[in-house]
Design a protein around this motif. Structure first.
Motif, PDB file in Angstrom:
ATOM      1  N   GLN A 221       0.823  -1.206   0.000  1.00 50.44           N
ATOM      2  CA  GLN A 221       0.000   0.000   0.000  1.00 50.44           C
ATOM      3  C   GLN A 221       0.860   1.261   0.000  1.00 50.44           C
ATOM      4  O   GLN A 221       0.532   2.257  -0.659  1.00 50.44           O
ATOM      5  CB  GLN A 221      -0.933   0.011   1.224  1.00 50.44           C
ATOM      6  CG  GLN A 221      -2.091  -0.961   1.149  1.00 50.44           C
ATOM      7  CD  GLN A 221      -1.681  -2.399   1.443  1.00 50.44           C
ATOM      8  OE1 GLN A 221      -0.635  -2.633   2.052  1.00 50.44           O
ATOM      9  NE2 GLN A 221      -2.486  -3.354   0.996  1.00 50.44           N
ATOM     10  N   GLU A 233      -7.149  -2.561  -4.505  1.00 45.88           N
ATOM     11  CA  GLU A 233      -8.583  -2.859  -4.514  1.00 45.88           C
ATOM     12  C   GLU A 233      -9.229  -2.463  -5.838  1.00 45.88           C
ATOM     13  O   GLU A 233     -10.186  -3.092  -6.293  1.00 45.88           O
ATOM     14  CB  GLU A 233      -9.296  -2.170  -3.343  1.00 45.88           C
ATOM     15  CG  GLU A 233      -9.203  -0.657  -3.308  1.00 45.88           C
ATOM     16  CD  GLU A 233      -8.059  -0.166  -2.442  1.00 45.88           C
ATOM     17  OE1 GLU A 233      -8.180   0.954  -1.915  1.00 45.88           O
ATOM     18  OE2 GLU A 233      -7.058  -0.899  -2.298  1.00 45.88           O
ATOM     19  N   ARG A 236      -8.408  -5.235  -8.216  1.00 43.64           N
ATOM     20  CA  ARG A 236      -9.238  -6.410  -7.905  1.00 43.64           C
ATOM     21  C   ARG A 236     -10.667  -6.215  -8.405  1.00 43.64           C
ATOM     22  O   ARG A 236     -11.288  -7.134  -8.933  1.00 43.64           O
ATOM     23  CB  ARG A 236      -9.225  -6.680  -6.395  1.00 43.64           C
ATOM     24  CG  ARG A 236      -7.921  -7.253  -5.880  1.00 43.64           C
ATOM     25  CD  ARG A 236      -8.070  -7.802  -4.472  1.00 43.64           C
ATOM     26  NE  ARG A 236      -8.298  -6.752  -3.491  1.00 43.64           N
ATOM     27  CZ  ARG A 236      -7.332  -6.108  -2.851  1.00 43.64           C
ATOM     28  NH1 ARG A 236      -6.063  -6.396  -3.108  1.00 43.64           N
ATOM     29  NH2 ARG A 236      -7.616  -5.182  -1.950  1.00 43.64           N
ATOM     30  N   GLU A 237     -11.184  -5.012  -8.237  1.00 43.54           N
ATOM     31  CA  GLU A 237     -12.551  -4.719  -8.701  1.00 43.54           C
ATOM     32  C   GLU A 237     -12.654  -4.884 -10.219  1.00 43.54           C
ATOM     33  O   GLU A 237     -13.624  -5.462 -10.731  1.00 43.54           O
ATOM     34  CB  GLU A 237     -12.935  -3.295  -8.303  1.00 43.54           C
ATOM     35  CG  GLU A 237     -14.357  -2.896  -8.687  1.00 43.54           C
ATOM     36  CD  GLU A 237     -14.710  -1.481  -8.257  1.00 43.54           C
ATOM     37  OE1 GLU A 237     -15.665  -0.916  -8.826  1.00 43.54           O
ATOM     38  OE2 GLU A 237     -14.027  -0.949  -7.367  1.00 43.54           O
ATOM     39  N   PRO A 298      -5.362 -10.606   0.009  1.00 45.48           N
ATOM     40  CA  PRO A 298      -6.621 -10.371  -0.737  1.00 45.48           C
ATOM     41  C   PRO A 298      -6.500 -10.712  -2.226  1.00 45.48           C
ATOM     42  O   PRO A 298      -7.443 -11.242  -2.824  1.00 45.48           O
ATOM     43  CB  PRO A 298      -6.877  -8.876  -0.530  1.00 45.48           C
ATOM     44  CG  PRO A 298      -6.147  -8.534   0.720  1.00 45.48           C
ATOM     45  CD  PRO A 298      -4.920  -9.383   0.707  1.00 45.48           C
ATOM     46  N   ASP A 299      -5.345 -10.409  -2.825  1.00 46.47           N
ATOM     47  CA  ASP A 299      -5.147 -10.724  -4.244  1.00 46.47           C
ATOM     48  C   ASP A 299      -5.131 -12.229  -4.469  1.00 46.47           C
ATOM     49  O   ASP A 299      -5.672 -12.735  -5.464  1.00 46.47           O
ATOM     50  CB  ASP A 299      -3.837 -10.115  -4.752  1.00 46.47           C
ATOM     51  CG  ASP A 299      -3.928  -8.614  -4.954  1.00 46.47           C
ATOM     52  OD1 ASP A 299      -5.025  -8.122  -5.244  1.00 46.47           O
ATOM     53  OD2 ASP A 299      -2.895  -7.936  -4.807  1.00 46.47           O
TER      54      ASP A 299
END
Length: 353
Positions: A221, A233, A236-237, A298-299
């Motif tokens: 980040q 994010e 990812r979206e 998360p990825d």
């Protein structure tokens, strides 16, 4: 024309510039031949080092000079981008006939050699044809095709390879550690991805990150914030929308990235990298395991989820690759990505096309 000076620089790239052939990364094919030529006392009078930016051409040129016994006082570096004219080359020619101050050779390193004018090359050619015995020329260029054939034919030519992303990631991690910082693997991978095959760019990004970080542990980040890379994010979206064949959400996400001044080429590169992992998780899970630590948690969770989606195929990745290749020449930089998204979504939604 400036005489090269040794010494530690405040910038990471210069501070950690390789000082010997053993420290050079990713150019073993070049180093091996140069070391053999030195050992056999078969030194050429002119070399041409070609390769993309930040691959170590100038560093290897300096090491070569030192390895043949040339001191800093007899190494001269010329930036051809700002010394393009025939008068500059005449000055070089006149200086080359003067004996070295304290070394067996005088070494002239001409960086960005392709920037020399036609008249400058014509003036330089005579010196290359009949160089003084005590002079060695090392030309460095990112655009070998712009170097006249008559010049190339008088040089030993060495092609420098771009370092792999894995190599860049390791170098960045090692330098951060030596500077007293711990870099998350996903952070070093992101820096390597953004650097586009350049050691200099990778360490330049790391330099910016270290200059603003408050702690000693750095995550992806922080790299995103400092480098202007698309937020994870957001990537990812967009990836999810492409997998679901949802053009409205996908195009809206691209527009959001553009409005936040994110580089669409970097966004596309991130998509390609993550889509590759998705496909490997499906078709070669053992191979994908080795890539798992390149992604944040998360990825990785999203990649595993999308790997079960039959709508994500090699054609999806191929469309993204094609878009990335066209972006450098597009009037609207993000347009190829938008068109790729539309094409991907239309394949399984022909009723809405």
């Amino acid at each position: 024309m400036t005489q090269a000076k040794e010494g530690r620089s405040a910038t990471l790239y210069r501070a950690y510039r390789p000082q010997s052939f053993g420290e050079v990364k990713g150019q073993e094919h070049v180093v091996r031949v140069l070391e053999a030529s030195i050992k056999n006392k078969k030194i050429a009078h002119a070399y041409l080092f070609s390769g993309s930016r930040g691959t170590g051409k100038t560093s290897v040129a300096r090491i070569l000079a030192r390895e043949i016994g040339v001191t800093a006082n007899d190494i001269y570096e010329i930036d051809a981008a700002s010394n393009t004219g025939v008068d500059n080359i005449r000055e070089l020619r006149e200086g080359s006939h003067v004996l070295p101050l304290e070394s067996p050779y005088k070494v002239y390193i001409v960086d960005e050699a392709h920037m020399l004018s036609k008249s400058a090359w014509n003036a330089f050619l005579k010196t290359l044809e009949e160089p003084p015995e005590h002079v060695i020329f090392i030309l460095a260029t990112t655009e070998k095709d712009k170097i006249p054939e008559t010049v190339q034919s008088r040089c030993e030519i060495y092609s420098f390879k771009q370092p792999t992303r894995e190599m860049l990631s390791q170098v960045v991690s090692d330098v951060a550690k030596r500077e007293g910082y711990a870099l998350e693997h996903s952070a070093s991978e992101l820096i390597a991805l953004l650097a586009e095959g350049s050691f200099r760019d990778a360490l330049g990004i790391l330099q910016k990150v270290l200059s603003v970080t408050a702690g000693k542990k750095i995550n992806s980040q922080e790299v995103e914030t400092v480098s202007g890379a698309p937020r994870a994010e957001l990537a990812r979206e967009l990836l999810s929308a492409i997998a679901k064949k949802d053009p409205s959400t996908a195009l809206g996400t691209i527009q959001q990235a553009v409005s936040e001044n994110m580089d669409p080429r970097v966004l596309t590169k991130l998509l390609i990298h993550r889509m590759r992992v998705v496909l490997l998780l499906r078709f070669a899970p053992d191979v994908a395991k080795s890539l798992a630590d390149e992604l944040s948690e998360p990825d990785l969770v999203l990649a595993k989820e999308l790997s079960k989606n039959p709508g994500v195929t090699s054609d999806t990745l191929r469309a993204l690759l094609d878009a990335y290749g066209k972006m450098a020449y597009a009037v609207i930089p993000h347009l190829p990505l938008e068109l790729a998204v539309i094409d991907i979504c239309r394949k399984d939604n022909n009723s809405t096309s």
